[in-house]
Motif scaffolding. Structure first.
Motif, PDB file in Angstrom:
ATOM      1  N   TYR A 132      48.660  33.233  -3.787  1.00  0.00           N
ATOM      2  CA  TYR A 132      47.954  32.123  -3.143  1.00  0.00           C
ATOM      3  C   TYR A 132      46.448  32.398  -3.065  1.00  0.00           C
ATOM      4  CZ  TYR A 132      46.218  28.989   0.433  1.00  0.00           C
ATOM      5  OH  TYR A 132      45.472  28.067   1.116  1.00  0.00           O
ATOM      6  N   VAL A 133      46.071  33.557  -2.554  1.00  0.00           N
ATOM      7  CA  VAL A 133      44.660  33.875  -2.327  1.00  0.00           C
ATOM      8  C   VAL A 133      43.901  34.076  -3.641  1.00  0.00           C
ATOM      9  CG1 VAL A 133      43.095  35.613  -1.352  1.00  0.00           C
ATOM     10  CG2 VAL A 133      45.039  34.815  -0.031  1.00  0.00           C
ATOM     11  N   LEU A 134      44.550  34.633  -4.643  1.00  0.00           N
ATOM     12  CA  LEU A 134      43.849  34.959  -5.888  1.00  0.00           C
ATOM     13  C   LEU A 134      43.939  33.877  -6.954  1.00  0.00           C
ATOM     14  CD1 LEU A 134      44.772  38.750  -6.137  1.00  0.00           C
ATOM     15  CD2 LEU A 134      42.740  37.699  -5.108  1.00  0.00           C
ATOM     16  N   THR A 135      44.866  32.930  -6.818  1.00  0.00           N
ATOM     17  CA  THR A 135      44.955  31.862  -7.822  1.00  0.00           C
ATOM     18  C   THR A 135      44.873  30.466  -7.224  1.00  0.00           C
ATOM     19  OG1 THR A 135      47.372  31.684  -7.778  1.00  0.00           O
ATOM     20  CG2 THR A 135      46.410  33.278  -9.328  1.00  0.00           C
ATOM     21  N   GLY A 136      44.937  30.351  -5.920  1.00  0.00           N
ATOM     22  CA  GLY A 136      44.986  29.035  -5.281  1.00  0.00           C
ATOM     23  C   GLY A 136      43.661  28.310  -5.214  1.00  0.00           C
ATOM     24  N   THR A 137      42.553  29.004  -5.456  1.00  0.00           N
ATOM     25  CA  THR A 137      41.238  28.377  -5.388  1.00  0.00           C
ATOM     26  C   THR A 137      40.349  28.906  -6.502  1.00  0.00           C
ATOM     27  OG1 THR A 137      40.348  30.076  -3.929  1.00  0.00           O
ATOM     28  CG2 THR A 137      41.370  28.170  -2.865  1.00  0.00           C
ATOM     29  N   ARG A 138      39.147  28.334  -6.625  1.00  0.00           N
ATOM     30  CA  ARG A 138      38.220  28.762  -7.674  1.00  0.00           C
ATOM     31  C   ARG A 138      37.711  30.181  -7.462  1.00  0.00           C
ATOM     32  NH1 ARG A 138      33.451  24.838  -7.949  1.00  0.00           N
ATOM     33  NH2 ARG A 138      33.400  25.486  -5.768  1.00  0.00           N
ATOM     34  N   GLY A 139      37.797  30.695  -6.251  1.00  0.00           N
ATOM     35  CA  GLY A 139      37.254  32.006  -5.941  1.00  0.00           C
ATOM     36  C   GLY A 139      38.114  33.178  -6.354  1.00  0.00           C
ATOM     37  N   GLY A 140      39.270  32.924  -6.916  1.00  0.00           N
ATOM     38  CA  GLY A 140      40.193  33.994  -7.285  1.00  0.00           C
ATOM     39  C   GLY A 140      39.601  35.094  -8.147  1.00  0.00           C
ATOM     40  N   PRO A 141      38.916  34.742  -9.239  1.00  0.00           N
ATOM     41  CA  PRO A 141      38.344  35.800 -10.084  1.00  0.00           C
ATOM     42  C   PRO A 141      37.351  36.691  -9.341  1.00  0.00           C
ATOM     43  CG  PRO A 141      38.455  33.747 -11.303  1.00  0.00           C
ATOM     44  CD  PRO A 141      38.821  33.427  -9.876  1.00  0.00           C
ATOM     45  N   ASN A 142      36.518  36.109  -8.499  1.00  0.00           N
ATOM     46  CA  ASN A 142      35.579  36.933  -7.733  1.00  0.00           C
ATOM     47  C   ASN A 142      36.309  37.797  -6.713  1.00  0.00           C
ATOM     48  OD1 ASN A 142      33.152  36.310  -8.974  1.00  0.00           O
ATOM     49  ND2 ASN A 142      32.829  34.504  -7.695  1.00  0.00           N
ATOM     50  N   ARG A 143      37.381  37.288  -6.141  1.00  0.00           N
ATOM     51  CA  ARG A 143      38.152  38.093  -5.189  1.00  0.00           C
ATOM     52  C   ARG A 143      38.794  39.285  -5.881  1.00  0.00           C
ATOM     53  NH1 ARG A 143      40.293  32.711  -2.471  1.00  0.00           N
ATOM     54  NH2 ARG A 143      38.358  32.217  -1.392  1.00  0.00           N
ATOM     55  N   VAL A 144      39.257  39.091  -7.093  1.00  0.00           N
ATOM     56  CA  VAL A 144      39.824  40.207  -7.858  1.00  0.00           C
ATOM     57  C   VAL A 144      38.735  41.231  -8.159  1.00  0.00           C
ATOM     58  CG1 VAL A 144      40.835  40.881 -10.076  1.00  0.00           C
ATOM     59  CG2 VAL A 144      41.757  38.915  -8.838  1.00  0.00           C
ATOM     60  N   ARG A 145      37.556  40.770  -8.546  1.00  0.00           N
ATOM     61  CA  ARG A 145      36.441  41.689  -8.810  1.00  0.00           C
ATOM     62  C   ARG A 145      36.096  42.490  -7.560  1.00  0.00           C
ATOM     63  NH1 ARG A 145      31.596  38.524 -10.577  1.00  0.00           N
ATOM     64  NH2 ARG A 145      30.740  40.584 -11.038  1.00  0.00           N
ATOM     65  N   ILE A 146      36.074  41.824  -6.414  1.00  0.00           N
ATOM     66  CA  ILE A 146      35.784  42.502  -5.150  1.00  0.00           C
ATOM     67  C   ILE A 146      36.859  43.536  -4.846  1.00  0.00           C
ATOM     68  CG2 ILE A 146      35.692  42.158  -2.645  1.00  0.00           C
ATOM     69  CD1 ILE A 146      34.212  39.475  -3.268  1.00  0.00           C
ATOM     70  N   LEU A 147      38.125  43.151  -5.006  1.00  0.00           N
ATOM     71  CA  LEU A 147      39.222  44.091  -4.744  1.00  0.00           C
ATOM     72  C   LEU A 147      39.135  45.320  -5.636  1.00  0.00           C
ATOM     73  CD1 LEU A 147      42.229  41.683  -4.184  1.00  0.00           C
ATOM     74  CD2 LEU A 147      41.291  43.311  -2.538  1.00  0.00           C
ATOM     75  N   ARG A 148      38.852  45.113  -6.906  1.00  0.00           N
ATOM     76  CA  ARG A 148      38.747  46.248  -7.820  1.00  0.00           C
ATOM     77  C   ARG A 148      37.583  47.159  -7.425  1.00  0.00           C
ATOM     78  NH1 ARG A 148      39.941  43.296 -13.629  1.00  0.00           N
ATOM     79  NH2 ARG A 148      42.198  43.599 -13.614  1.00  0.00           N
ATOM     80  N   ALA A 149      36.466  46.561  -7.016  1.00  0.00           N
ATOM     81  CA  ALA A 149      35.296  47.356  -6.643  1.00  0.00           C
ATOM     82  C   ALA A 149      35.564  48.189  -5.394  1.00  0.00           C
ATOM     83  CB  ALA A 149      34.083  46.444  -6.422  1.00  0.00           C
ATOM     84  N   ILE A 150      36.212  47.601  -4.388  1.00  0.00           N
ATOM     85  CA  ILE A 150      36.450  48.374  -3.168  1.00  0.00           C
ATOM     86  C   ILE A 150      37.625  49.327  -3.315  1.00  0.00           C
ATOM     87  CG2 ILE A 150      35.330  46.714  -1.634  1.00  0.00           C
ATOM     88  CD1 ILE A 150      38.089  45.740  -0.780  1.00  0.00           C
ATOM     89  N   ASP A 151      38.471  49.086  -4.314  1.00  0.00           N
ATOM     90  CA  ASP A 151      39.531  50.053  -4.590  1.00  0.00           C
ATOM     91  C   ASP A 151      38.927  51.296  -5.237  1.00  0.00           C
ATOM     92  OD1 ASP A 151      42.331  50.890  -4.742  1.00  0.00           O
ATOM     93  OD2 ASP A 151      42.076  50.654  -6.908  1.00  0.00           O
ATOM     94  N   GLU A 152      37.918  51.089  -6.059  1.00  0.00           N
ATOM     95  CA  GLU A 152      37.220  52.204  -6.702  1.00  0.00           C
ATOM     96  C   GLU A 152      36.559  53.089  -5.649  1.00  0.00           C
ATOM     97  OE1 GLU A 152      33.139  52.332  -9.105  1.00  0.00           O
ATOM     98  OE2 GLU A 152      34.717  51.132 -10.077  1.00  0.00           O
ATOM     99  N   ARG A 153      35.874  52.431  -4.691  1.00  0.00           N
ATOM    100  CA  ARG A 153      35.286  53.148  -3.557  1.00  0.00           C
ATOM    101  C   ARG A 153      34.932  52.119  -2.498  1.00  0.00           C
ATOM    102  NH1 ARG A 153      29.549  53.456  -2.696  1.00  0.00           N
ATOM    103  NH2 ARG A 153      28.620  52.575  -4.550  1.00  0.00           N
ATOM    104  N   PRO A 154      35.185  52.413  -1.232  1.00  0.00           N
ATOM    105  CA  PRO A 154      34.830  51.479  -0.154  1.00  0.00           C
ATOM    106  C   PRO A 154      33.332  51.173  -0.176  1.00  0.00           C
ATOM    107  CG  PRO A 154      36.278  53.184   0.676  1.00  0.00           C
ATOM    108  CD  PRO A 154      35.869  53.596  -0.714  1.00  0.00           C
ATOM    109  N   ARG A 155      32.986  49.901   0.066  1.00  0.00           N
ATOM    110  CA  ARG A 155      31.593  49.462   0.028  1.00  0.00           C
ATOM    111  C   ARG A 155      31.349  48.422   1.105  1.00  0.00           C
ATOM    112  NH1 ARG A 155      30.200  49.842  -6.089  1.00  0.00           N
ATOM    113  NH2 ARG A 155      32.174  50.534  -6.941  1.00  0.00           N
ATOM    114  N   ASN A 156      30.067  48.228   1.439  1.00  0.00           N
ATOM    115  CA  ASN A 156      29.734  47.140   2.352  1.00  0.00           C
ATOM    116  C   ASN A 156      29.416  45.881   1.537  1.00  0.00           C
ATOM    117  OD1 ASN A 156      26.947  47.138   1.623  1.00  0.00           O
ATOM    118  ND2 ASN A 156      26.501  48.667   3.184  1.00  0.00           N
ATOM    119  N   ALA A 157      29.211  44.771   2.217  1.00  0.00           N
ATOM    120  CA  ALA A 157      29.011  43.494   1.527  1.00  0.00           C
ATOM    121  C   ALA A 157      27.755  43.510   0.663  1.00  0.00           C
ATOM    122  CB  ALA A 157      28.952  42.356   2.543  1.00  0.00           C
ATOM    123  N   ASN A 158      26.695  44.137   1.135  1.00  0.00           N
ATOM    124  CA  ASN A 158      25.463  44.190   0.360  1.00  0.00           C
ATOM    125  C   ASN A 158      25.658  44.990  -0.924  1.00  0.00           C
ATOM    126  OD1 ASN A 158      22.626  43.552   0.107  1.00  0.00           O
ATOM    127  ND2 ASN A 158      22.276  45.743   0.407  1.00  0.00           N
TER     128      ASN A 158
END
Length: 125
Positions: free
Chosen positions: A40-66
């Motif tokens: 639902y969260v990753l395919t239900g809206t246009r933001g899915g691809p960016n959410r996946v990119r964010i998840l992959r980035a924070i899985d690599e190492r925790p980060r802040n929003a900036n």
């Protein structure tokens, strides 16, 4: 009809807690519904691809929003919006105060990382 939509509907109908699309924060903690939540969260809206990119980035190492905004070349407010959505569905967790808060995937999201990658394969990431 795109295959990922029919799959998402099939996943939603599989679990009684998700049948009425009532899959928000309290259900996200339930591991057996996490697959439906992720679809639902990753395919239900246009933001899915960016959410996946964010998840992959924070899985690599925790980060802040900036740090995420700089790394992913996204607007800071866009990153904050996506992080809020991911937190609402208990996919990411935050440690620290507002501006300097560091984000990382929840234990449940890490446990279901194969589903996140499966979803990512179907998205233009």
């Amino acid at each position: 009809i795109r295959p990922r939509i029919s799959r998402r509907r099939r996943v939603l109908s599989r679990y009684p807690c998700c049948r009425n699309n009532d899959i928000f924060s309290s259900v996200a903690a339930n591991t057996r519904c996490m697959e439906a939540v992720l679809w639902y969260v990753l395919t239900g809206t246009r933001g899915g691809p960016n959410r996946v990119r964010i998840l992959r980035a924070i899985d690599e190492r925790p980060r802040n929003a900036n740090q995420l905004a700089e790394t992913l070349d996204l607007d800071y407010s866009t990153v904050r919006h996506h992080l809020d959505v991911l937190m609402e569905h208990q996919i990411v967790t935050r440690t620290g105060d507002d501006y300097g808060a560091v984000y990382s995937p929840t234990e449940t999201a890490q446990h279901n990382w194969d589903i996140i990658e499966e979803i990512a394969e179907e998205l233009p990431v």
